[in-house]
Design an enzyme around this catalytic site. Structure first.
Site, PDB file in Angstrom:
ATOM      1  N   TYR A  59       5.507   3.760  -1.497  1.00 51.21           N
ATOM      2  CA  TYR A  59       6.556   4.611  -0.952  1.00 51.21           C
ATOM      3  C   TYR A  59       7.915   3.909  -0.982  1.00 51.21           C
ATOM      4  O   TYR A  59       8.199   3.019  -0.187  1.00 51.21           O
ATOM      5  CB  TYR A  59       6.222   5.027   0.478  1.00 51.21           C
ATOM      6  CG  TYR A  59       4.925   5.781   0.630  1.00 51.21           C
ATOM      7  CD1 TYR A  59       4.319   6.425  -0.438  1.00 51.21           C
ATOM      8  CD2 TYR A  59       4.291   5.853   1.874  1.00 51.21           C
ATOM      9  CE1 TYR A  59       3.131   7.104  -0.300  1.00 51.21           C
ATOM     10  CE2 TYR A  59       3.104   6.537   2.031  1.00 51.21           C
ATOM     11  CZ  TYR A  59       2.523   7.160   0.947  1.00 51.21           C
ATOM     12  OH  TYR A  59       1.341   7.840   1.092  1.00 51.21           O
ATOM     13  N   HIS A 140      -5.628   3.543  -2.374  1.00 52.32           N
ATOM     14  CA  HIS A 140      -4.592   4.532  -2.642  1.00 52.32           C
ATOM     15  C   HIS A 140      -4.764   5.170  -4.019  1.00 52.32           C
ATOM     16  O   HIS A 140      -4.596   4.514  -5.052  1.00 52.32           O
ATOM     17  CB  HIS A 140      -3.214   3.869  -2.551  1.00 52.32           C
ATOM     18  CG  HIS A 140      -2.079   4.834  -2.438  1.00 52.32           C
ATOM     19  ND1 HIS A 140      -0.762   4.439  -2.432  1.00 52.32           N
ATOM     20  CD2 HIS A 140      -2.056   6.182  -2.297  1.00 52.32           C
ATOM     21  CE1 HIS A 140       0.021   5.488  -2.292  1.00 52.32           C
ATOM     22  NE2 HIS A 140      -0.750   6.568  -2.227  1.00 52.32           N
TER      23      HIS A 140
END
Length: 325
Positions: A59, A140
């Site tokens: 992110y 992830h």
């Protein structure tokens, strides 16, 4: 429902608030945020009583972790639960560039689900966050790397858990089938399911949610607005990171029409819907400024009448077997 209610997460000793803050937006998702607004966003969530925060190296290529840590490192560590992710390392000139991130850094992500990569990712996340521990580590997006994730990353996370360096092993994906494979083959404490148990897409209901319920695996429901369409179904709105087509846009508009008849914002129905299933522990939703945090809490706590869910089923917008709050 109360956003700040703390509940146990699966079989772990961890607790999460019913509503958690997703920290992708403060990494500059789609448009720039800046350090000051990012800090104010995390502080607003804290002040409103949210105590579960989810971030990732991806992110903003480290910006989200740094910005979250700038606030959370100054808060009592035992009062909040924090998750981040493994499976991507941040390196100069990385190959996994994404156009989603509006604020540039000198790093870019590369996939790495090896055991060594997981240990490095964990250490680098702690450094960016400025914290001594991470509570939940998610694999992830291992969609195209399931074999390596299970032979390399998963054993490394299990070792970190056994050593007490993390509290829970998890995986986060935008699809349910891959999570089913992981939960069946490994000892996962929880999973994060993004966009696949929402008012528009209940594909997680077929196998994943019943499996997690049987095994005591906590489900963290993310992406409940499906990239924005269920926040504001208008032409040009995004659905799963791309402009929504007419079919899904019409369905979202039909759901909103039912909500309107009951005087309920569509956002309220969308944010509360996943908790109708007993396997779902918490809803995790992003915010890019303090106003969005406040709106998320207000929507989560809006009084949604049972008749609204019944009308959605009567109009064929939800299947009869779908559990509702």
């Amino acid at each position: 429902m109360k956003a700040t209610e703390k509940v146990p997460l699966g079989r772990t000793g961890l607790t999460v608030t019913r509503l958690g803050l997703g920290l992708a937006p403060i990494g500059g998702l789609f448009t720039a945020v800046g350090d000051d607004v990012a800090r104010a966003t995390v502080e607003a969530a804290w002040d409103l009583g949210l105590r579960y925060f989810d971030t990732a190296p991806l992110y903003g290529c480290g910006l989200s972790e740094r910005r979250a840590g700038a606030v959370l490192a100054g808060r009592p560590r035992d009062e909040f639960t924090l998750s981040t992710k493994v499976g991507r390392l941040l390196v100069p000139d990385g190959r996994d560039r994404q156009e989603f991130w509006a604020e540039s850094t000198d790093l870019a992500p590369v996939f790495d689900f090896s055991a060594a990569g997981v240990r490095r990712s964990h250490a680098e996340s702690l450094e960016r966050l400025g914290l001594g521990r991470i509570d939940i580590a998610h694999l992830h997006d291992p969609d195209d790397h399931l074999a390596e994730a299970m032979t390399g990353a998963y054993p490394a996370l299990a070792e970190l858990r056994a050593a007490g360096e993390i509290g829970a092993v998890s995986a986060g994906m935008n699809q349910a089938a891959g999570l089913v494979t992981l939960v069946r083959d490994g000892d996962f404490d929880c999973v994060m399911l993004a966009g696949r148990y929402t008012l528009l897409d209940q594909s997680g209901l077929a196998e994943l949610l019943p499996l997690c319920a049987r095994r005591g695996v906590g489900v963290l429901a993310a992406g409940v607005y499906n990239s924005g369409l269920l926040a504001d179904p208008r032409p040009g709105a995004h659905y799963d990171y791309a402009p929504a087509d007419d079919t899904v846009l019409d369905r979202a508009a039909a759901i909103r029409a039912v909500c309107d008849r009951h005087g309920v914002p569509l956002r309220a129905a969308a944010i509360q819907f996943p908790l109708g299933h007993p396997a779902v522990t918490s809803v995790v939703i992003g915010a890019r400024d303090p106003g969005q945090v406040a709106d998320n809490v207000a929507m989560f706590q809006w009084d949604v009448p049972g008749a609204l869910w019944a009308d959605l089923k009567a109009e064929g917008l939800l299947a009869e077997e779908v559990p509702t709050p």
